[in-house]
Design a protein around this motif. Structure first.
Motif, PDB file in Angstrom:
ATOM      1  N   HIS A 211       0.869  -1.180   0.000  1.00  0.00           N
ATOM      2  CA  HIS A 211       0.000   0.000   0.000  1.00  0.00           C
ATOM      3  C   HIS A 211       0.909   1.235   0.000  1.00  0.00           C
ATOM      4  O   HIS A 211       2.134   1.113  -0.023  1.00  0.00           O
ATOM      5  CB  HIS A 211      -0.903   0.004   1.237  1.00  0.00           C
ATOM      6  CG  HIS A 211      -1.785  -1.211   1.347  1.00  0.00           C
ATOM      7  ND1 HIS A 211      -3.019  -1.293   0.766  1.00  0.00           N
ATOM      8  CD2 HIS A 211      -1.596  -2.398   1.977  1.00  0.00           C
ATOM      9  CE1 HIS A 211      -3.556  -2.470   1.025  1.00  0.00           C
ATOM     10  NE2 HIS A 211      -2.716  -3.167   1.764  1.00  0.00           N
ATOM     11  N   CYS A 248      -4.675   5.795   0.196  1.00  0.00           N
ATOM     12  CA  CYS A 248      -3.691   4.818  -0.244  1.00  0.00           C
ATOM     13  C   CYS A 248      -3.306   5.210  -1.663  1.00  0.00           C
ATOM     14  O   CYS A 248      -4.168   5.467  -2.492  1.00  0.00           O
ATOM     15  CB  CYS A 248      -4.274   3.408  -0.231  1.00  0.00           C
ATOM     16  SG  CYS A 248      -3.100   2.193  -0.874  1.00  0.00           S
ATOM     17  N   GLU A 250      -1.196   3.384  -3.663  1.00  0.00           N
ATOM     18  CA  GLU A 250      -0.648   2.249  -4.410  1.00  0.00           C
ATOM     19  C   GLU A 250      -1.809   1.317  -4.755  1.00  0.00           C
ATOM     20  O   GLU A 250      -2.531   0.874  -3.849  1.00  0.00           O
ATOM     21  CB  GLU A 250       0.382   1.511  -3.550  1.00  0.00           C
ATOM     22  CG  GLU A 250       1.068   0.345  -4.225  1.00  0.00           C
ATOM     23  CD  GLU A 250       2.056   0.791  -5.275  1.00  0.00           C
ATOM     24  OE1 GLU A 250       2.871   1.681  -4.992  1.00  0.00           O
ATOM     25  OE2 GLU A 250       2.013   0.242  -6.395  1.00  0.00           O
ATOM     26  N   CYS A 252      -3.870  -1.459  -4.808  1.00  0.00           N
ATOM     27  CA  CYS A 252      -3.678  -2.640  -3.968  1.00  0.00           C
ATOM     28  C   CYS A 252      -4.814  -3.635  -4.101  1.00  0.00           C
ATOM     29  O   CYS A 252      -4.846  -4.647  -3.410  1.00  0.00           O
ATOM     30  CB  CYS A 252      -3.524  -2.205  -2.516  1.00  0.00           C
ATOM     31  SG  CYS A 252      -4.887  -1.190  -1.920  1.00  0.00           S
ATOM     32  N   HIS A 256      -9.171  -0.460  -3.503  1.00  0.00           N
ATOM     33  CA  HIS A 256      -8.055   0.464  -3.249  1.00  0.00           C
ATOM     34  C   HIS A 256      -8.550   1.911  -3.108  1.00  0.00           C
ATOM     35  O   HIS A 256      -8.133   2.630  -2.203  1.00  0.00           O
ATOM     36  CB  HIS A 256      -7.048   0.343  -4.402  1.00  0.00           C
ATOM     37  CG  HIS A 256      -6.211   1.541  -4.632  1.00  0.00           C
ATOM     38  ND1 HIS A 256      -5.199   1.910  -3.787  1.00  0.00           N
ATOM     39  CD2 HIS A 256      -6.245   2.476  -5.613  1.00  0.00           C
ATOM     40  CE1 HIS A 256      -4.647   3.016  -4.248  1.00  0.00           C
ATOM     41  NE2 HIS A 256      -5.257   3.385  -5.337  1.00  0.00           N
ATOM     42  N   MET A 259      -9.857   3.251   0.299  1.00  0.00           N
ATOM     43  CA  MET A 259      -8.988   3.090   1.463  1.00  0.00           C
ATOM     44  C   MET A 259      -8.546   4.449   2.008  1.00  0.00           C
ATOM     45  O   MET A 259      -7.373   4.787   2.031  1.00  0.00           O
ATOM     46  CB  MET A 259      -7.766   2.267   1.015  1.00  0.00           C
ATOM     47  CG  MET A 259      -7.101   1.503   2.110  1.00  0.00           C
ATOM     48  SD  MET A 259      -5.866   0.415   1.418  1.00  0.00           S
ATOM     49  CE  MET A 259      -4.655   0.488   2.722  1.00  0.00           C
TER      50      MET A 259
HETATM   51 CU   LIG Z   1      -3.896   0.143  -0.437  1.00  0.00          CU
END
Ligand SMILES: [Cu+2]
Length: 324
Positions: A211, A248, A250, A252, A256, A259
């Motif tokens: 992340h 977040c 990245e 993921c 995602h 998040m």
């Molecule tokens: Cu993430």
């Protein structure tokens, strides 16, 4: 008689070996030096005032809330001013040449090939500019990356699909103890409460995949890795109280984009009270209320993930994601 007529010397190349041409070159060099000094003085004067705000940060996000983000902003503004000064100087020379040496006949203007001082200047000036930019970049980067042996606050960031846990620690490293914890759920956005005017160490770890912890106002993000790696960074102080959305950064997995978390920056006294309330067994929402803060995130909201059994392999033909 000076050869000016195209009938006499249609393709003549006039050499600048005469004393008159030498004097002209001397005056040109003086003018160049004057322009350079003027640009340098303007640069010094301009960096003294808030040029960045007047030009909307030259595209750089404004409103950084950490000391480091402000230093990065200053570096960007100074680099833009230096680039503009060089640009204006070069554009000036180009337009001056276009006007001063516009075609007046078939006679070629003074040719300056193999002019050693000029060629030396062409070579040394870009090297100097790049060296100065490199020096200040290295200084700011080192400053942003630096870590102190005894930060005032240590917080462990635990990322997982698809939420966050923030653990307030009593020391550095994985062997330190968690004294209070904030855990996000599908219904409640986790609120990370931190104080102004204190150095803060972030220690990041992930439960599953990679992340990335990102608060846009910090102008900084750092990947959160699973396994034994504790990715760390530190900020010397937060300077502005308020609520800031965190994300977040990245990719993921499916959720995602959901998040999110919130960074709530409060005064050191309020932070201590919040931590005491948490240690006393109060929930995050109760602890936030006890210091007069909004108990829930104000910059983002929980997203309905619709993760139910019917999302997966259902025979009824309900489209995935329709859920409840
Ligand atoms: Cu993430």
């Amino acid at each position: 008689m000076v050869a000016r007529s195209s009938e006499v010397r249609p393709t003549a190349v006039r050499h600048s070996a005469s004393p008159k041409a030498g004097g002209r070159r001397g005056r040109g060099a003086g003018r160049l030096a004057g322009l350079g000094l003027g640009a340098g003085a303007a640069l010094v004067l301009l960096t003294g005032c808030d040029v960045g705000a007047a030009f909307d940060g030259f595209g750089w996000p404004q409103g950084g809330i950490s000391a480091e983000s402000r230093r990065m902003y200053d570096l960007w503004i100074a680099s833009c001013i230096a680039a503009l000064a060089v640009g204006v100087f070069v554009w000036g020379l180009i337009f001056w040449c276009i006007i001063r040496y516009r075609k007046r006949g078939n006679e070629l203007p003074v040719q300056t090939r193999f002019n050693m001082p000029m060629e030396f200047l062409y070579t040394i000036a870009p090297i100097l500019i790049v060296s100065v930019l490199f020096y200040y970049t290295a200084v700011v980067q080192t400053d942003v990356e630096k870590r102190t042996p005894n930060p005032d606050v240590v917080v462990e960031i635990v990322a997982f699909k698809w939420n966050w846990q923030f653990n307030y620690r009593d020391g550095l490293g994985k062997d330190a103890n968690t004294v209070a914890s904030v855990l996000g759920t599908s219904e409640v956005i986790p609120v990370l409460v931190l104080p102004t005017n204190r150095s803060i160490r972030f220690e990041e770890t992930s439960k599953d995949v990679i992340h990335s912890f990102w608060v846009p106002e910090l102008l900084f993000k750092r990947d959160v890795f699973p396994g034994k790696i504790r990715n760390e960074f530190e900020i010397s102080e937060l300077v502005t109280e308020g609520a800031y959305v965190g994300r977040c950064a990245e990719l993921c997995g499916s959720y995602h984009a959901f998040m999110n978390f919130e960074l709530r920056v409060v005064s050191p006294e309020e932070y201590e009270q919040f931590l005491a309330a948490k240690r006393g067994g109060r929930s995050t929402q109760e602890a936030l209320q006890s210091i007069g803060e909004d108990p829930y995130a104000t910059t983002t909201r929980p997203f309905e993930t619709r993760r139910t059994e019917s999302n997966f392999n259902n025979a009824a033909g309900t489209p995935a994601g329709a859920g409840r």
